[in-house]
Design a protein around this motif. Structure first.
Motif, short mmCIF file in Angstrom:
data_model
loop_
_atom_site.label_atom_id
_atom_site.label_comp_id
_atom_site.label_asym_id
_atom_site.label_seq_id
_atom_site.Cartn_x
_atom_site.Cartn_y
_atom_site.Cartn_z
N VAL A 70 0.77 -1.32 -0.05
CA VAL A 70 0.16 0.08 0.11
C VAL A 70 1.05 1.54 0.03
CG1 VAL A 70 -0.09 0.42 2.19
CG2 VAL A 70 -2.58 1.09 1.55
N LEU A 71 0.46 1.96 -0.72
CA LEU A 71 1.35 4.08 -0.22
C LEU A 71 -0.04 4.35 0.44
CD1 LEU A 71 2.66 6.22 -1.84
CD2 LEU A 71 1.47 6.58 -3.25
N GLN A 72 0.09 4.66 1.91
CA GLN A 72 -0.07 5.85 2.30
C GLN A 72 -0.35 7.60 1.75
OE1 GLN A 72 -0.90 4.48 5.89
NE2 GLN A 72 -1.20 6.44 7.35
N THR A 126 -11.17 -3.20 -2.12
CA THR A 126 -11.08 -2.49 -2.11
C THR A 126 -9.33 -1.76 -3.51
OG1 THR A 126 -11.16 0.05 -1.56
CG2 THR A 126 -10.19 -2.13 -0.25
N SER A 127 -9.13 -1.42 -3.83
CA SER A 127 -8.69 -0.56 -4.24
C SER A 127 -7.82 0.71 -3.34
CB SER A 127 -7.58 -0.54 -5.49
OG SER A 127 -9.22 0.62 -6.37
N SER A 128 -8.20 1.65 -2.99
CA SER A 128 -8.38 2.11 -2.57
C SER A 128 -9.05 2.72 -0.92
CB SER A 128 -8.43 3.30 -3.00
OG SER A 128 -8.94 3.73 -3.97
N THR A 129 -8.69 3.48 -0.03
CA THR A 129 -9.85 3.92 1.00
C THR A 129 -8.92 5.11 1.56
OG1 THR A 129 -8.01 3.38 2.97
CG2 THR A 129 -9.87 2.13 2.57
N TYR A 130 -10.22 6.09 2.11
CA TYR A 130 -10.10 7.46 2.63
C TYR A 130 -10.87 7.33 3.94
CZ TYR A 130 -9.28 8.57 -2.03
OH TYR A 130 -9.36 7.91 -2.94
N GLU A 131 -9.55 7.81 4.96
CA GLU A 131 -9.45 7.96 6.42
C GLU A 131 -10.14 9.48 7.45
OE1 GLU A 131 -8.25 5.71 10.55
OE2 GLU A 131 -7.00 5.60 8.84
N ARG A 168 -5.60 5.76 1.51
CA ARG A 168 -4.81 4.58 1.14
C ARG A 168 -4.71 4.02 -0.09
NH1 ARG A 168 -5.60 4.38 5.91
NH2 ARG A 168 -4.54 3.97 8.19
N TRP A 169 -3.73 4.03 -0.66
CA TRP A 169 -3.45 2.75 -2.61
C TRP A 169 -3.11 1.49 -2.66
CZ3 TRP A 169 -2.61 7.99 -1.79
CH2 TRP A 169 -5.08 8.51 -1.85
N TYR A 170 -3.87 0.44 -2.66
CA TYR A 170 -3.30 -0.78 -2.69
C TYR A 170 -2.69 -1.12 -4.61
CZ TYR A 170 -6.32 -0.40 1.79
OH TYR A 170 -6.25 -0.46 2.87
#
Length: 175
Positions: free
Chosen positions: A81-83, A128-133, A110-112
Motif C-alpha cells: 500500500v501507498l499511504q 477495495t483498491s483505495s480507502t480514505y480516512e 491509502r492506495w493498494y
C-alpha cells in the motif's frame, strides 16, 4: 496468538524531515485449528513537520508490504500500500493534571497495489483498491499507562471507500 517483533530505524534528515524504515518478522498460532503462520511486514516512511507552530501539521507518506504464509497448506497472502496523510492540531491545548492535552485531526488516503479483500462475517466480502480516512486524537505531553502498555495518543477514526466502512480505535500516532 501472535508475536511479531521488529526493528525500526529513523534518520533525522533535518529539523522537519524524518525518514523511517522497519522490518517485522513474527509467528502466529491458531489454537482451534492447530495451525501456524509466519508473519512479515516491511516499509519506509517520510514524515515532514510543516513549519506552522500553532497547528504543528505533519505530512506523512508511507509505502509498506505485509503478509503471511501458513504451515498447513503453504497458503499465503500479502498486500502492499501507498499511504499519504496530514495530521494537524486545532490550535488549542489544555492542562489535565500533569499532562498537557492537544486535540488533533487527521486525514489519510491509502492506495493498494492489488485489491485488498475484507472478509465480513454477515455480508458478502468486500474488495477495495483505495480507502480514505478521517479521525481525531488527543495527544498527550508524556505517555499515559503502565510499563510496556502506555501511549501518548488515543482517538477514533472512520475509514471508507464508499462500500467499506471501518471504525478504528487509535492508541498511537494514527498514520
Amino acid at each position: 496468538m501472535t508475536i511479531t517483533p521488529g526493528i525500526e530505524y529513523k534518520w533525522f534528515y533535518d529539523e522537519q524531515l524524518t525518514l523511517e524504515s522497519y522490518l517485522d518478522l513474527g509467528y502466529g498460532h491458531n489454537f482451534s485449528k492447530s495451525s501456524n503462520v509466519g508473519i512479515f511486514s516491511t516499509g519506509i516512511s517520510a514524515l515532514y513537520e510543516v513549519a506552522e507552530p500553532k497547528y504543528t501539521p505533519i505530512w506523512v507518506n508511507r509505502v509498506y508490504y505485509a503478509g503471511y504464509k501458513s504451515s498447513i497448506n503453504d497458503s499465503s497472502e500479502s498486500y502492499s500500500v501507498l499511504q499519504t496523510g496530514l495530521d494537524f492540531g486545532v490550535g488549542q491545548h489544555w492542562d489535565w493534571g500533569e499532562y498537557t492535552v492537544e486535540p488533533r485531526l487527521f486525514v489519510a488516503g491509502r492506495w493498494y497495489f492489488n485489491k485488498l479483500k475484507f472478509i465480513t462475517p454477515l455480508d458478502d466480502d468486500l474488495q477495495t483498491s483505495s480507502t480514505y480516512e478521517i479521525g481525531a486524537t488527543l495527544a498527550l505531553s508524556k505517555p499515559l499507562g503502565w510499563g510496556w502498555f502506555s501511549t501518548n495518543r488515543f482517538g477514533v477514526s472512520y475509514q471508507t471507500d464508499g462500500e467499506l466502512q471501518v471504525w478504528r480505535l487509535i492508541f498511537e500516532f494514527p498514520m
